[in-house]
Scaffold this active site. Structure first.
Site, PDB file in Angstrom:
ATOM      1  N   GLU A   1       5.289  11.305  -1.854  1.00 26.02           N
ATOM      2  CA  GLU A   1       6.119  10.425  -1.003  1.00 26.02           C
ATOM      3  C   GLU A   1       6.990   9.505  -1.858  1.00 26.02           C
ATOM      4  OE1 GLU A   1       4.165   8.128   2.153  1.00 26.02           O
ATOM      5  OE2 GLU A   1       2.618   9.658   2.239  1.00 26.02           O
TER       6      GLU A   1
ATOM      7  N   GLU B   1       0.893  -1.155   0.000  1.00 28.72           N
ATOM      8  CA  GLU B   1       0.000   0.000   0.000  1.00 28.72           C
ATOM      9  C   GLU B   1       0.925   1.195   0.000  1.00 28.72           C
ATOM     10  OE1 GLU B   1      -1.088   3.086   0.777  1.00 28.72           O
ATOM     11  OE2 GLU B   1      -1.741   2.594   2.818  1.00 28.72           O
TER      12      GLU B   1
HETATM   13  N1  GJV Z   1      11.225  -0.023   2.878  1.00 32.15           N
HETATM   14  C1  GJV Z   1      10.523  -0.476   3.943  1.00 32.15           C
HETATM   15  N2  GJV Z   1       9.403   0.099   4.395  1.00 32.15           N
HETATM   16  C2  GJV Z   1       8.948   1.183   3.754  1.00 32.15           C
HETATM   17  C3  GJV Z   1       9.620   1.730   2.636  1.00 32.15           C
HETATM   18  C4  GJV Z   1      10.810   1.082   2.202  1.00 32.15           C
HETATM   19  N3  GJV Z   1      11.518   1.535   1.176  1.00 32.15           N
HETATM   20  N4  GJV Z   1       8.956   2.826   2.214  1.00 32.15           N
HETATM   21  C5  GJV Z   1       7.894   2.952   3.023  1.00 32.15           C
HETATM   22  N5  GJV Z   1       7.870   1.993   3.966  1.00 32.15           N
HETATM   23  N6  GJV Z   1       0.740   4.566   1.313  1.00 32.15           N
HETATM   24  N7  GJV Z   1       1.972   6.481   1.267  1.00 32.15           N
HETATM   25  C6  GJV Z   1       6.886   1.791   5.026  1.00 32.15           C
HETATM   26  C7  GJV Z   1       6.667   2.993   5.936  1.00 32.15           C
HETATM   27  O1  GJV Z   1       7.537   3.001   7.030  1.00 32.15           O
HETATM   28  C8  GJV Z   1       5.223   2.818   6.361  1.00 32.15           C
HETATM   29  O2  GJV Z   1       5.059   2.016   7.473  1.00 32.15           O
HETATM   30  C9  GJV Z   1       4.602   2.186   5.141  1.00 32.15           C
HETATM   31  O3  GJV Z   1       5.630   1.607   4.378  1.00 32.15           O
HETATM   32  C10 GJV Z   1       3.924   3.260   4.300  1.00 32.15           C
HETATM   33  C11 GJV Z   1       2.570   2.831   3.935  1.00 32.15           C
HETATM   34  C12 GJV Z   1       1.617   3.963   3.720  1.00 32.15           C
HETATM   35  N8  GJV Z   1       2.158   5.049   2.958  1.00 32.15           N
HETATM   36  C13 GJV Z   1       1.610   5.357   1.814  1.00 32.15           C
END
Ligand code: GJV
Length: 422
Positions: free
Chosen positions: A209, A200
């Protein structure tokens, strides 16, 4: 005399902002992290007199670090800031809070959509290896383990919430299937490739983002040939709309507050309130002036990271009913193709005609409202331009013209660019 004066004056020194500073008085100078400024006088230990872009003011010395020497500076690149262009510390720091995790989890439309995808695909998910990228508290991974019988689920999360995810997995009896990997997906080492990459990743206006870049990189590295991406597709939607309440609150207000004429503040109001998009706008269906248009469509299997630099779309709206055109509203829809042939594709729609989600919609206000008549058309283009330095940010540029059936002349092309946020 003159000679002595010159000897007494220290040459100004170059300093770089370590983080943003907003002035709270007319003698202070606002700056952003990475800005370079000239410090003329170290007035006290805490406050220095500095110059930035032709303006002078006091700056807090603790927000600054010594600039690099002149010859290096002349190369003139802004990238030489110590700040991370991905702002990962701040980004993952915020996702480590329960406030954000709660916001996402309590968004029923969002969370239910993913649950439904797993439920309706439970049979073909049997024996498959799944990666859940950005698992947060692990809810999607737990749905997989509970509702289907995958061989393994790799739950990947970079923020500190992952420290709890493992406990949650155990407490829900899923530790045989779900393995939590705490760290950035980019640095992940897995036992092998996966059959399904679920994530997601969608942000405001779909891309904000740019977590999608992490998803595409993980796909290229870990998804097996012929594997499935969930979501499998994403669409950005746009509609011209009325936003009378918001307009009145931010712009109309200055017309007669307490019987006074404050209209001199309206141009300031325009630049302060309408130059960036408004996140968290809830568009009422009756404020749509036309049928929404799908402006950009992404195929998650074939999309490249480099495609993200510039995405373009087109639109032609036929005005359904007369109204005041205050701006454009955008949102997105994502699709989840079934693992089985000819089975229906599920979707999560964050638009005004669906159950509201935590994303709500994104409003782009025009500088001036325009009256529209039924039958007129609003056509143009939208460009999402990723910030070349601040990689989680982008600028949305909308270009449009209005043409009426009677050609009353309104058809000048207009353009407005909205930084989001840098
Ligand atoms: N590696 C691991 N976790 C991640 C990464 C990454 N490169 N990028 C984001 N997250 N829908 N806009 C994690 C982040 O810490 C958060 O818990 C989740 O993914 C974002 C989900 C919702 N954001 C979005």
């Amino acid at each position: 005399m003159h000679q002595e004066d010159e000897d007494d004056t220290n040459p100004p020194e170059e300093f770089i902002g370590l983080s943003d500073f907003t002035s709270c008085g007319s003698y202070q100078l606002s700056f952003r992290a990475g800005d370079r400024m000239l410090v003329h006088t170290k007035t006290s230990a805490d406050w220095w007199w500095a110059e930035l872009g032709g303006l002078c003011g006091y700056v807090p010395s603790s927000y600054l670090k010594q600039g690099v020497e002149d010859s290096y500076l002349k190369q003139g690149v802004a990238e030489d800031t110590s700040e991370d262009p991905w702002q990962d510390e701040e980004y993952f720091g915020s996702y480590g809070t329960l406030r954000l995790q709660l916001e996402m989890l309590s968004d029923r439309a969002r969370t239910e959509a993913y649950r439904q995808v797993i439920l309706t695909n439970s049979a073909p998910l049997r024996g498959k290896v799944v990666m859940d990228l950005g698992c947060g508290t692990g809810v999607i991974s737990l749905f997989c383990a509970r509702l289907a019988q995958p061989k393994a689920v790799y739950a990947v999360e970079a923020s500190s919430i992952a420290e709890y995810t493992e406990t949650l997995v155990r407490q829900n009896g899923c530790e045989e299937v779900v393995t939590v990997f705490q760290g950035r997906a980019e640095e992940l080492e897995l036992p092998g490739r996966v059959d399904i990459l679920i994530s997601e990743w969608m942000g405001n206006c779909l891309l904000f983002e740019f977590m999608v870049e992490s998803v595409l990189q993980a796909r290229d590295r870990w998804l097996r040939e012929g594997g499935m991406m969930w979501p499998s597709g994403a669409t950005l939607c746009l509609v011209p709309c009325q936003a009378l309440d918001y307009y009145t609150e931010r712009m109309g207000f200055w017309e007669q507050p307490y019987g006074l004429d404050f209209t001199a503040l309206q141009s300031l109001a325009q630049s302060e309130f309408f130059s960036r998009p408004r996140f968290s706008h809830l568009l009422q269906p009756e404020d749509c002036l036309a049928n929404p248009c799908d402006v950009i469509t992404l195929d998650m299997l074939t999309l490249h990271v480099t495609d993200l630099e510039e995405l373009r779309g087109q639109f032609t709206f036929v005005v359904e009913k007369a109204g005041t055109f205050h701006g454009f509203t955008s949102w997105f829809r994502v699709q989840f193709q079934s693992l089985e042939r000819d089975k229906t594709t599920l979707a999560l729609d964050t638009g005004p005609y669906s159950e509201p989600t935590h994303w709500k919609q994104t409003l782009f206000m025009l500088d001036r409202p325009i009256s529209l008549l039924g039958g007129e058309t609003v056509s143009g283009t939208i460009l999402l331009h990723r910030n070349p330095i601040w990689r989680r940010h982008m600028t949305v540029t909308i270009q449009w013209s209005i043409s009426s059936t009677e050609e009353t002349g309104n058809c000048k092309v207009q353009t407005k660019s909205f930084p989001m946020w840098r």
